[in-house]
Design a protein around this motif. Sequence first.
Motif, PDB file in Angstrom:
ATOM      1  N   VAL A  11      -5.515  -0.892 -10.359  1.00 16.96           N
ATOM      2  CA  VAL A  11      -6.206   0.154  -9.607  1.00 16.96           C
ATOM      3  C   VAL A  11      -7.087  -0.547  -8.590  1.00 16.96           C
ATOM      4  O   VAL A  11      -7.792  -1.510  -8.909  1.00 16.96           O
ATOM      5  CB  VAL A  11      -7.071   1.036 -10.528  1.00 16.96           C
ATOM      6  N   THR A  12      -7.031  -0.096  -7.355  1.00 13.01           N
ATOM      7  CA  THR A  12      -7.817  -0.699  -6.281  1.00 13.01           C
ATOM      8  C   THR A  12      -8.500   0.407  -5.485  1.00 13.01           C
ATOM      9  O   THR A  12      -8.142   1.576  -5.618  1.00 13.01           O
ATOM     10  CB  THR A  12      -6.916  -1.564  -5.377  1.00 13.01           C
ATOM     11  N   SER A  13      -9.470   0.033  -4.674  1.00 12.18           N
ATOM     12  CA  SER A  13     -10.161   1.055  -3.880  1.00 12.18           C
ATOM     13  C   SER A  13     -10.626   0.484  -2.550  1.00 12.18           C
ATOM     14  O   SER A  13     -10.740  -0.732  -2.380  1.00 12.18           O
ATOM     15  CB  SER A  13     -11.356   1.608  -4.643  1.00 12.18           C
ATOM     16  N   SER A  14     -10.880   1.386  -1.621  1.00 11.87           N
ATOM     17  CA  SER A  14     -11.374   0.999  -0.305  1.00 11.87           C
ATOM     18  C   SER A  14     -12.049   2.198   0.336  1.00 11.87           C
ATOM     19  O   SER A  14     -11.615   3.338   0.152  1.00 11.87           O
ATOM     20  CB  SER A  14     -10.224   0.543   0.593  1.00 11.87           C
ATOM     21  N   LYS A  15     -13.059   1.935   1.096  1.00 10.73           N
ATOM     22  CA  LYS A  15     -13.708   3.001   1.867  1.00 10.73           C
ATOM     23  C   LYS A  15     -12.964   3.246   3.184  1.00 10.73           C
ATOM     24  O   LYS A  15     -13.168   4.266   3.828  1.00 10.73           O
ATOM     25  CB  LYS A  15     -15.165   2.656   2.120  1.00 10.73           C
ATOM     26  N   LYS A  16     -12.082   2.311   3.576  1.00  7.91           N
ATOM     27  CA  LYS A  16     -11.360   2.421   4.852  1.00  7.91           C
ATOM     28  C   LYS A  16     -10.076   3.233   4.741  1.00  7.91           C
ATOM     29  O   LYS A  16      -9.730   3.952   5.668  1.00  7.91           O
ATOM     30  CB  LYS A  16     -11.028   1.029   5.380  1.00  7.91           C
ATOM     31  N   GLY A  17      -9.310   3.045   3.652  1.00 10.71           N
ATOM     32  CA  GLY A  17      -8.057   3.767   3.535  1.00 10.71           C
ATOM     33  C   GLY A  17      -7.096   3.116   2.556  1.00 10.71           C
ATOM     34  O   GLY A  17      -7.389   2.070   1.958  1.00 10.71           O
ATOM     35  N   ILE A  18      -5.941   3.741   2.406  1.00 16.10           N
ATOM     36  CA  ILE A  18      -4.928   3.291   1.452  1.00 16.10           C
ATOM     37  C   ILE A  18      -4.417   1.898   1.804  1.00 16.10           C
ATOM     38  O   ILE A  18      -4.327   1.014   0.948  1.00 16.10           O
ATOM     39  CB  ILE A  18      -3.757   4.292   1.407  1.00 16.10           C
ATOM     40  N   GLU A  19      -4.043   1.699   3.060  1.00 11.74           N
ATOM     41  CA  GLU A  19      -3.488   0.404   3.471  1.00 11.74           C
ATOM     42  C   GLU A  19      -4.479  -0.732   3.219  1.00 11.74           C
ATOM     43  O   GLU A  19      -4.099  -1.805   2.750  1.00 11.74           O
ATOM     44  CB  GLU A  19      -3.090   0.444   4.942  1.00 11.74           C
ATOM     45  N   ASP A  20      -5.737  -0.512   3.514  1.00 10.33           N
ATOM     46  CA  ASP A  20      -6.760  -1.531   3.279  1.00 10.33           C
ATOM     47  C   ASP A  20      -6.879  -1.850   1.791  1.00 10.33           C
ATOM     48  O   ASP A  20      -6.999  -3.010   1.407  1.00 10.33           O
ATOM     49  CB  ASP A  20      -8.106  -1.069   3.836  1.00 10.33           C
ATOM     50  N   ALA A  21      -6.846  -0.822   0.951  1.00 11.30           N
ATOM     51  CA  ALA A  21      -6.935  -1.031  -0.497  1.00 11.30           C
ATOM     52  C   ALA A  21      -5.769  -1.880  -0.990  1.00 11.30           C
ATOM     53  O   ALA A  21      -5.958  -2.820  -1.776  1.00 11.30           O
ATOM     54  CB  ALA A  21      -6.962   0.309  -1.225  1.00 11.30           C
ATOM     55  N   ILE A  22      -4.569  -1.583  -0.521  1.00 11.47           N
ATOM     56  CA  ILE A  22      -3.387  -2.336  -0.940  1.00 11.47           C
ATOM     57  C   ILE A  22      -3.467  -3.777  -0.447  1.00 11.47           C
ATOM     58  O   ILE A  22      -3.208  -4.717  -1.202  1.00 11.47           O
ATOM     59  CB  ILE A  22      -2.099  -1.658  -0.438  1.00 11.47           C
ATOM     60  N   GLN A  23      -3.836  -3.974   0.802  1.00 12.38           N
ATOM     61  CA  GLN A  23      -3.916  -5.329   1.355  1.00 12.38           C
ATOM     62  C   GLN A  23      -4.964  -6.160   0.624  1.00 12.38           C
ATOM     63  O   GLN A  23      -4.755  -7.344   0.369  1.00 12.38           O
ATOM     64  CB  GLN A  23      -4.217  -5.289   2.856  1.00 12.38           C
ATOM     65  N   LYS A  24      -6.097  -5.545   0.274  1.00 10.23           N
ATOM     66  CA  LYS A  24      -7.125  -6.249  -0.497  1.00 10.23           C
ATOM     67  C   LYS A  24      -6.558  -6.739  -1.827  1.00 10.23           C
ATOM     68  O   LYS A  24      -6.845  -7.852  -2.267  1.00 10.23           O
ATOM     69  CB  LYS A  24      -8.326  -5.325  -0.773  1.00 10.23           C
ATOM     70  N   THR A  25      -5.741  -5.914  -2.471  1.00 15.72           N
ATOM     71  CA  THR A  25      -5.147  -6.285  -3.749  1.00 15.72           C
ATOM     72  C   THR A  25      -4.177  -7.444  -3.581  1.00 15.72           C
ATOM     73  O   THR A  25      -4.217  -8.411  -4.346  1.00 15.72           O
ATOM     74  CB  THR A  25      -4.420  -5.081  -4.374  1.00 15.72           C
ATOM     75  N   VAL A  26      -3.306  -7.365  -2.585  1.00 16.84           N
ATOM     76  CA  VAL A  26      -2.346  -8.454  -2.338  1.00 16.84           C
ATOM     77  C   VAL A  26      -3.099  -9.749  -2.031  1.00 16.84           C
ATOM     78  O   VAL A  26      -2.771 -10.812  -2.579  1.00 16.84           O
ATOM     79  CB  VAL A  26      -1.365  -8.088  -1.195  1.00 16.84           C
ATOM     80  N   ASN A  27      -4.116  -9.682  -1.185  1.00 20.05           N
ATOM     81  CA  ASN A  27      -4.905 -10.875  -0.856  1.00 20.05           C
ATOM     82  C   ASN A  27      -5.530 -11.487  -2.104  1.00 20.05           C
ATOM     83  O   ASN A  27      -5.531 -12.707  -2.278  1.00 20.05           O
ATOM     84  CB  ASN A  27      -5.995 -10.541   0.163  1.00 20.05           C
ATOM     85  N   GLU A  28      -6.079 -10.650  -2.973  1.00 26.16           N
ATOM     86  CA  GLU A  28      -6.732 -11.135  -4.193  1.00 26.16           C
ATOM     87  C   GLU A  28      -5.716 -11.769  -5.146  1.00 26.16           C
ATOM     88  O   GLU A  28      -5.989 -12.804  -5.758  1.00 26.16           O
ATOM     89  CB  GLU A  28      -7.484 -10.000  -4.891  1.00 26.16           C
ATOM     90  N   LEU A  29      -4.541 -11.173  -5.272  1.00 28.75           N
ATOM     91  CA  LEU A  29      -3.509 -11.743  -6.141  1.00 28.75           C
ATOM     92  C   LEU A  29      -3.081 -13.123  -5.652  1.00 28.75           C
ATOM     93  O   LEU A  29      -2.936 -14.055  -6.441  1.00 28.75           O
ATOM     94  CB  LEU A  29      -2.296 -10.810  -6.225  1.00 28.75           C
ATOM     95  N   VAL A  30      -2.877 -13.256  -4.350  1.00 27.58           N
ATOM     96  CA  VAL A  30      -2.496 -14.544  -3.770  1.00 27.58           C
ATOM     97  C   VAL A  30      -3.619 -15.562  -3.984  1.00 27.58           C
ATOM     98  O   VAL A  30      -3.368 -16.705  -4.369  1.00 27.58           O
ATOM     99  CB  VAL A  30      -2.144 -14.396  -2.273  1.00 27.58           C
ATOM    100  N   LYS A  31      -4.844 -15.147  -3.753  1.00 23.74           N
ATOM    101  CA  LYS A  31      -6.011 -16.022  -3.942  1.00 23.74           C
ATOM    102  C   LYS A  31      -6.100 -16.532  -5.379  1.00 23.74           C
ATOM    103  O   LYS A  31      -6.464 -17.678  -5.624  1.00 23.74           O
ATOM    104  CB  LYS A  31      -7.279 -15.241  -3.577  1.00 23.74           C
ATOM    105  N   ARG A  32      -5.735 -15.678  -6.341  1.00 25.04           N
ATOM    106  CA  ARG A  32      -5.797 -16.058  -7.754  1.00 25.04           C
ATOM    107  C   ARG A  32      -4.565 -16.834  -8.220  1.00 25.04           C
ATOM    108  O   ARG A  32      -4.438 -17.148  -9.392  1.00 25.04           O
ATOM    109  CB  ARG A  32      -5.972 -14.816  -8.624  1.00 25.04           C
ATOM    110  N   GLY A  33      -3.652 -17.091  -7.299  1.00 22.95           N
ATOM    111  CA  GLY A  33      -2.492 -17.914  -7.627  1.00 22.95           C
ATOM    112  C   GLY A  33      -1.271 -17.163  -8.126  1.00 22.95           C
ATOM    113  O   GLY A  33      -0.338 -17.783  -8.625  1.00 22.95           O
ATOM    114  N   GLU A  34      -1.258 -15.843  -7.985  1.00 23.38           N
ATOM    115  CA  GLU A  34      -0.079 -15.067  -8.384  1.00 23.38           C
ATOM    116  C   GLU A  34       1.069 -15.454  -7.460  1.00 23.38           C
ATOM    117  O   GLU A  34       0.951 -15.392  -6.246  1.00 23.38           O
ATOM    118  CB  GLU A  34      -0.364 -13.570  -8.278  1.00 23.38           C
ATOM    119  N   LYS A  35       2.166 -15.868  -8.054  1.00 24.49           N
ATOM    120  CA  LYS A  35       3.300 -16.340  -7.263  1.00 24.49           C
ATOM    121  C   LYS A  35       4.443 -15.343  -7.312  1.00 24.49           C
ATOM    122  O   LYS A  35       4.576 -14.573  -8.249  1.00 24.49           O
ATOM    123  CB  LYS A  35       3.769 -17.690  -7.787  1.00 24.49           C
ATOM    124  N   ASP A  36       5.260 -15.406  -6.308  1.00 25.77           N
ATOM    125  CA  ASP A  36       6.497 -14.640  -6.260  1.00 25.77           C
ATOM    126  C   ASP A  36       6.307 -13.136  -6.419  1.00 25.77           C
ATOM    127  O   ASP A  36       7.031 -12.483  -7.153  1.00 25.77           O
ATOM    128  CB  ASP A  36       7.488 -15.169  -7.294  1.00 25.77           C
TER     129      ASP A  36
END
Length: 67
Positions: A11-36
């Motif tokens: 579950v993710t959230s954003s004050k800007k919108g849906i796309e921002d919430a999703i991109q924040k999640t993808v960025n965080e997963l990559v930052k934490r080393g989630e691969k593939d």
Amino acid sequence: MGEIGKITELVTSSKKGIEDAIQKTVNELVKRGEKDIRGLKIVGVSVSIKDGKINEWRVNLKISSEF
């Protein structure tokens, strides 16, 4: 034998919108080393309301990735 993958529900959230919430999640997963990461599915979208306006977008996601 077929490929094996894993599904993670988040579950993710954003004050800007849906796309921002999703991109924040993808960025965080990559930052934490989630691969593939192979894709994601939007399971649900909701909003919180404050003073008659959308205050925050909330998105439930299922992320598929290689196991």
